[in-house]
Design a protein around this motif. Sequence first.
Motif, PDB file in Angstrom:
ATOM      1  N   ARG A 115       0.853  -1.191   0.000  1.00 32.28           N
ATOM      2  CA  ARG A 115       0.000   0.000   0.000  1.00 32.28           C
ATOM      3  C   ARG A 115       0.882   1.232   0.000  1.00 32.28           C
ATOM      4  N   ALA A 116       0.391   2.307  -0.614  1.00 34.38           N
ATOM      5  CA  ALA A 116       1.191   3.514  -0.730  1.00 34.38           C
ATOM      6  C   ALA A 116       0.308   4.744  -0.669  1.00 34.38           C
ATOM      7  N   THR A 117       0.918   5.887  -0.403  1.00 34.68           N
ATOM      8  CA  THR A 117       0.244   7.176  -0.441  1.00 34.68           C
ATOM      9  C   THR A 117       0.519   7.817  -1.792  1.00 34.68           C
ATOM     10  N   HIS A 118      -0.536   8.326  -2.418  1.00 36.20           N
ATOM     11  CA  HIS A 118      -0.438   8.873  -3.764  1.00 36.20           C
ATOM     12  C   HIS A 118      -0.579  10.392  -3.720  1.00 36.20           C
ATOM     13  N   SER A 119       0.068  11.063  -4.658  1.00 33.85           N
ATOM     14  CA  SER A 119      -0.030  12.524  -4.725  1.00 33.85           C
ATOM     15  C   SER A 119       0.317  13.001  -6.127  1.00 33.85           C
ATOM     16  N   THR A 120      -0.010  14.271  -6.389  1.00 35.07           N
ATOM     17  CA  THR A 120       0.378  14.906  -7.647  1.00 35.07           C
ATOM     18  C   THR A 120       1.681  15.648  -7.434  1.00 35.07           C
ATOM     19  N   LEU A 121       2.726  15.207  -8.114  1.00 27.93           N
ATOM     20  CA  LEU A 121       4.027  15.847  -7.998  1.00 27.93           C
ATOM     21  C   LEU A 121       4.061  17.170  -8.754  1.00 27.93           C
ATOM     22  N   ALA A 122       3.429  17.194  -9.938  1.00 32.82           N
ATOM     23  CA  ALA A 122       3.475  18.397 -10.765  1.00 32.82           C
ATOM     24  C   ALA A 122       2.310  18.385 -11.738  1.00 32.82           C
ATOM     25  N   ALA A 123       1.909  19.582 -12.145  1.00 37.32           N
ATOM     26  CA  ALA A 123       0.890  19.759 -13.171  1.00 37.32           C
ATOM     27  C   ALA A 123       1.484  20.584 -14.301  1.00 37.32           C
ATOM     28  N   LEU A 124       1.235  20.163 -15.527  1.00 32.16           N
ATOM     29  CA  LEU A 124       1.788  20.842 -16.700  1.00 32.16           C
ATOM     30  C   LEU A 124       0.713  20.952 -17.771  1.00 32.16           C
ATOM     31  N   ARG A 125       0.981  21.790 -18.769  1.00 34.15           N
ATOM     32  CA  ARG A 125      -0.014  21.983 -19.827  1.00 34.15           C
ATOM     33  C   ARG A 125       0.674  22.173 -21.166  1.00 34.15           C
ATOM     34  N   VAL A 126       0.028  21.612 -22.180  1.00 32.13           N
ATOM     35  CA  VAL A 126       0.411  21.843 -23.567  1.00 32.13           C
ATOM     36  C   VAL A 126      -0.763  22.553 -24.234  1.00 32.13           C
ATOM     37  N   GLU A 127      -0.526  23.744 -24.748  1.00 30.84           N
ATOM     38  CA  GLU A 127      -1.575  24.514 -25.409  1.00 30.84           C
ATOM     39  C   GLU A 127      -1.661  24.134 -26.879  1.00 30.84           C
ATOM     40  N   ALA A 128      -2.882  23.967 -27.365  1.00 28.52           N
ATOM     41  CA  ALA A 128      -3.068  23.688 -28.789  1.00 28.52           C
ATOM     42  C   ALA A 128      -2.504  24.837 -29.612  1.00 28.52           C
ATOM     43  N   GLY A 129      -1.729  24.505 -30.634  1.00 26.65           N
ATOM     44  CA  GLY A 129      -1.163  25.512 -31.512  1.00 26.65           C
ATOM     45  C   GLY A 129       0.090  26.179 -30.998  1.00 26.65           C
ATOM     46  N   ARG A 130       0.539  25.788 -29.776  1.00 25.43           N
ATOM     47  CA  ARG A 130       1.756  26.365 -29.194  1.00 25.43           C
ATOM     48  C   ARG A 130       2.657  25.221 -28.738  1.00 25.43           C
ATOM     49  N   PRO A 131       3.587  24.786 -29.561  1.00 19.99           N
ATOM     50  CA  PRO A 131       4.418  23.625 -29.215  1.00 19.99           C
ATOM     51  C   PRO A 131       5.188  23.856 -27.916  1.00 19.99           C
ATOM     52  N   GLY A 132       5.329  22.773 -27.159  1.00 21.98           N
ATOM     53  CA  GLY A 132       6.092  22.842 -25.925  1.00 21.98           C
ATOM     54  C   GLY A 132       5.229  22.649 -24.700  1.00 21.98           C
ATOM     55  N   VAL A 133       5.892  22.618 -23.550  1.00 20.62           N
ATOM     56  CA  VAL A 133       5.247  22.318 -22.271  1.00 20.62           C
ATOM     57  C   VAL A 133       5.466  23.477 -21.316  1.00 20.62           C
ATOM     58  N   THR A 134       4.439  23.802 -20.535  1.00 16.94           N
ATOM     59  CA  THR A 134       4.581  24.810 -19.489  1.00 16.94           C
ATOM     60  C   THR A 134       4.089  24.238 -18.176  1.00 16.94           C
ATOM     61  N   ALA A 135       4.741  24.621 -17.077  1.00 19.47           N
ATOM     62  CA  ALA A 135       4.309  24.211 -15.744  1.00 19.47           C
ATOM     63  C   ALA A 135       3.094  25.027 -15.343  1.00 19.47           C
ATOM     64  N   VAL A 136       2.198  24.389 -14.589  1.00 20.49           N
ATOM     65  CA  VAL A 136       0.991  25.062 -14.112  1.00 20.49           C
ATOM     66  C   VAL A 136       1.198  25.392 -12.643  1.00 20.49           C
TER      67      VAL A 136
END
Length: 516
Positions: free
Chosen positions: A495-516
């Motif tokens: 058993r383990a504890t789960h969490s979100t380490l990071a949230a990111l987004r890719v915008e349509a029409g804008r190549p690449g990744v940005t942190a949220v």
Amino acid sequence: MTEAVTPDRRRFLTAGAAVLGATAAAQLWLPASARAAETPLPEGVFSLGVASGDPLPDGIVLWTRLAPDPLNGGGMPDQVVSVQWELAADRRFKKVVRRGTARALPEYGHSVHVDVRGLRPGRVYWYRFRAGGRLSPVGRTRTAPHPLGSGGTLRVALASCQNWQHGYFTPYADMLEQDPDFVLFVGDYVYESAPSATAVRRHEGTGEPYTLTQYRNRYAQYRSDPDLAAMHANAPWVVTFDDHEVDNDFAGEVPQDPDKQSHDAFVTRLTAAYQAYYEHMPVRATAIPNGPHIQMYRRLEFGSLVRLNVLDTRQFRGDQATGQAGAQDPALTMLGAEQKRWLLNGLRRSPARWNLIASQIMMAETDLKIGEGKLWYYDAWDGYQAERNALLEEFAGVRNPVVLSGDRHLTMISDLKRDFADPDSAVVGAEFVGTSIASNGDQDQAAFHAQFDPLRADNPHWKLIDAHRGYHLFDIRRDGIDARVRVVDTVLKPRATHSTLAALRVEAGRPGVTAV
């Protein structure tokens, strides 16, 4: 496409109704005369559970394998067994929409692959099997959206690299709660390594698998993980393999250690490994192996929202380079001519809003040398740079390309550059390298960052690097992709504890990744 997780749905998931078995009413599934005519089979014949995969707007593959003695070859008699199956619009099977009988053949390990067609797009269905008076667990699946559908959300979970000996598959417990529309598994479903006395969970057998029975036993052991079984039973999977399903770092018909495995011996091993892979995966008959060859690259459509190109980066690659000159050799191929042509045609002609490429290995550059010069990781696209660079040139003309990868046992999220040799080169896409489900165990985070943080200046395209175990979750809409890196605090316990380490987004029409 993602439905809300209602309290009733959550109880269904957490109680494991989909993996514990059919309801008592299912005893009346067949007429009494038919039940009486069945040849009884032992208890536990459905010990490996159920699964579904490769969703189409009107179809789905349903899978199971009859194996009352799963770690000893399966334990089935050497004869064909009839397996009844049902698919319903409700989990109580009051609205059965399809049913039939499949033949479980001994030459395919008594595995069953039912390619059901004539279904409605974007729908949730439940399914089950019956053989020899025994009932399977109940599975839940869903079809792809309507081909002309353009709206809604597609939720995808990206997973890879689940070494049994390194830990429990605890990330799947959280994935189950997130209720993805499908799971994309990009390689290293099993590991071929020999049993280790110091492992968290010891591999079965006495050494590496080489024969068909040995590979079957290894898959059966992995399938016994309860979190993996539950995830298979609750969502369709789209799978491809990497190296450990056969032999570490193999390329085509070249093993990792050709001085120890002759060509003929390795071809025999490939033949066994590919057959065992087919027997245990929810894939269509197009993937039935032909000796040491298996058709794995394929394309799936999810309305006009997503086109998914699933690659095979193992069977057609040239033997990997060992130095910079080899990595830049224009004759060296990862995909082979036919698969490369198939991929490029699919990207150029795609009508989809998002063009996803499932690649077993990392496409973005990894420069392991601090300061001047380059030192690459050759068991990745860095080892096949001419082909990789040509592909990235094509990305500049492709609508919203996003690469989903595995292999590294790390989260490595990057911008894809048109030319990694030029720091000012344009960004042409995004890549998410998913961390492992269990491989590398509970990694020392301080040691990881001490090694990799000094490399960030030489790899400015890296947007996030991390060494926790887990998976990536994507909510894909027309305007963008919202990504979450879901991690667990340990895989050393069940058993383990789960969490979100990071949230990111890719915008349509804008190549690449940005942190949220």
